[in-house]
Every structure is written in structure tokens, then in C-alpha cells.
Design a protein around this motif. Structure first.
Motif, PDB file in Angstrom:
ATOM      1  N   GLU A  23       0.471  -1.279  -0.044  1.00 26.24           N
ATOM      2  CA  GLU A  23      -0.015   0.174  -0.411  1.00 26.24           C
ATOM      3  C   GLU A  23       0.919   0.933   0.111  1.00 26.24           C
ATOM      4  O   GLU A  23       0.465   2.162  -0.648  1.00 26.24           O
ATOM      5  CB  GLU A  23      -0.930   0.297   1.074  1.00 26.24           C
ATOM      6  N   GLN A  24       2.007   0.839   0.962  1.00 31.02           N
ATOM      7  CA  GLN A  24       2.677   2.415   0.713  1.00 31.02           C
ATOM      8  C   GLN A  24       4.131   1.893   1.486  1.00 31.02           C
ATOM      9  O   GLN A  24       3.969   1.718   2.397  1.00 31.02           O
ATOM     10  CB  GLN A  24       2.349   3.141   2.020  1.00 31.02           C
ATOM     11  N   VAL A  26       6.930   3.870   3.403  1.00 31.41           N
ATOM     12  CA  VAL A  26       7.931   5.180   4.032  1.00 31.41           C
ATOM     13  C   VAL A  26       9.075   4.856   5.038  1.00 31.41           C
ATOM     14  O   VAL A  26       9.147   4.550   5.329  1.00 31.41           O
ATOM     15  CB  VAL A  26       6.492   5.451   5.449  1.00 31.41           C
ATOM     16  N   TYR A  35       3.537  -0.490   4.559  1.00 35.51           N
ATOM     17  CA  TYR A  35       2.185  -0.767   4.930  1.00 35.51           C
ATOM     18  C   TYR A  35       1.698  -2.056   3.294  1.00 35.51           C
ATOM     19  O   TYR A  35       1.782  -1.487   2.116  1.00 35.51           O
ATOM     20  CB  TYR A  35       1.908  -0.126   5.130  1.00 35.51           C
ATOM     21  N   ASP A  56      13.281   1.192  -4.472  1.00 33.57           N
ATOM     22  CA  ASP A  56      11.913   0.888  -4.707  1.00 33.57           C
ATOM     23  C   ASP A  56      11.494   1.272  -6.746  1.00 33.57           C
ATOM     24  O   ASP A  56      11.576   2.156  -6.734  1.00 33.57           O
ATOM     25  CB  ASP A  56      10.869   1.970  -3.631  1.00 33.57           C
ATOM     26  N   ALA A  60       4.089   0.989  -4.557  1.00 29.75           N
ATOM     27  CA  ALA A  60       2.907   1.266  -3.814  1.00 29.75           C
ATOM     28  C   ALA A  60       1.598   0.805  -5.412  1.00 29.75           C
ATOM     29  O   ALA A  60       2.175   0.989  -6.285  1.00 29.75           O
ATOM     30  CB  ALA A  60       2.733   2.535  -3.830  1.00 29.75           C
TER      31      ALA A  60
END
Length: 126
Positions: A23-24, A26, A35, A56, A60
Motif C-alpha cells: 500500500e505504501q 515510508v 504498509y 523502490d 505502491a
């Protein structure tokens, strides 16, 4: 020439990874949090402690097929060289690098890493 692939773990602790969605991501000072939502809709947070590096590839929203974990000594040459440059520049201690592992979230379709995190430890909360 045979290409080395990271073997996929289908669970991280009790969290099923296959068909789950990142999802995310951070990034904090020495920590990264991912997440994650499982295929059944459960939520989990992967916390990477003493994070040294993150790559990354637009993770996401992507579905994963598993996670690979590899001690830094066995990771690809390009990744090791980047981190060794940090050691040589005095930005990273050799012992810290030696204690790290590469955690790779693997795309379910391409079977290639979409998120790689170099860190000393991973914990999971749900």
C-alpha cells in the motif's frame, strides 16, 4: 549463463504474502516501513530497522508473489559495490554492512524484485 533468482518465501511470520498489495512505503531516518494488505484484506506493517538502502521500483499498489531474504554477502555485485562505496567514503561502518540482509518484495507477474531494502532486521506488526 544461468541467472540467479531470489527464492520466494510465501509467508513473513504469520502474514501470507502471495497476492498481497504493497500500500505504501515510508522512509524514516534509519527505518523503513512497508504498509501491506494481504489477499484476504488483513493489514500488516513491515518495519525494517537500521535501514541502509532502499530501491523502490514503483512498488505502491503492486501485487507481490513473495519475499526473498538474502545476507548481504550473497547479494548481487552491483548492490554490494554501492554499499562498499559508502563504507570507503566513511558513511557506513563495515560491521553494520556485514550484519545487514537484503529483503526483496517480488512481483507476482515478473518474479523480479519491485522493492529491495537493505537492513539489519525486520519486524512485523498486524
Amino acid at each position: 549463463m544461468k541467472k540467479n533468482r531470489i527464492s520466494n518465501d510465501l509467508f513473513a511470520g504469520d502474514v501470507p504474502l502471495v497476492d498481497g498489495i504493497i500500500e505504501q512505503v515510508v522512509l524514516l531516518m534509519d527505518e523503513a516501513k512497508v504498509y501491506f494488505t494481504t489477499d484476504s484484506g488483513s493489514k500488516a506493517v513491515f518495519t525494517f530497522h537500521q535501514t541502509l538502502s532502499v530501491w523502490d521500483r514503483r512498488s505502491a499498489g503492486q501485487e507481490i508473489g513473495g519475499m526473498g531474504t538474502l545476507p548481504i554477502q550473497y547479494c548481487g555485485l552491483l548492490l554490494r559495490e554501492r554499499l562498499l562505496n559508502d563504507v570507503q567514503a566513511g558513511e557506513l561502518e563495515q560491521q553494520t554492512l556485514d550484519d545487514a540482509s537484503v529483503y526483496s518484495f517480488i512481483n507476482s507477474w515478473s518474479e523480479e524484485p519491485i522493492l529491495e531494502i537493505v537492513a539489519a532486521e525486520m519486524t512485523i506488526s498486524s
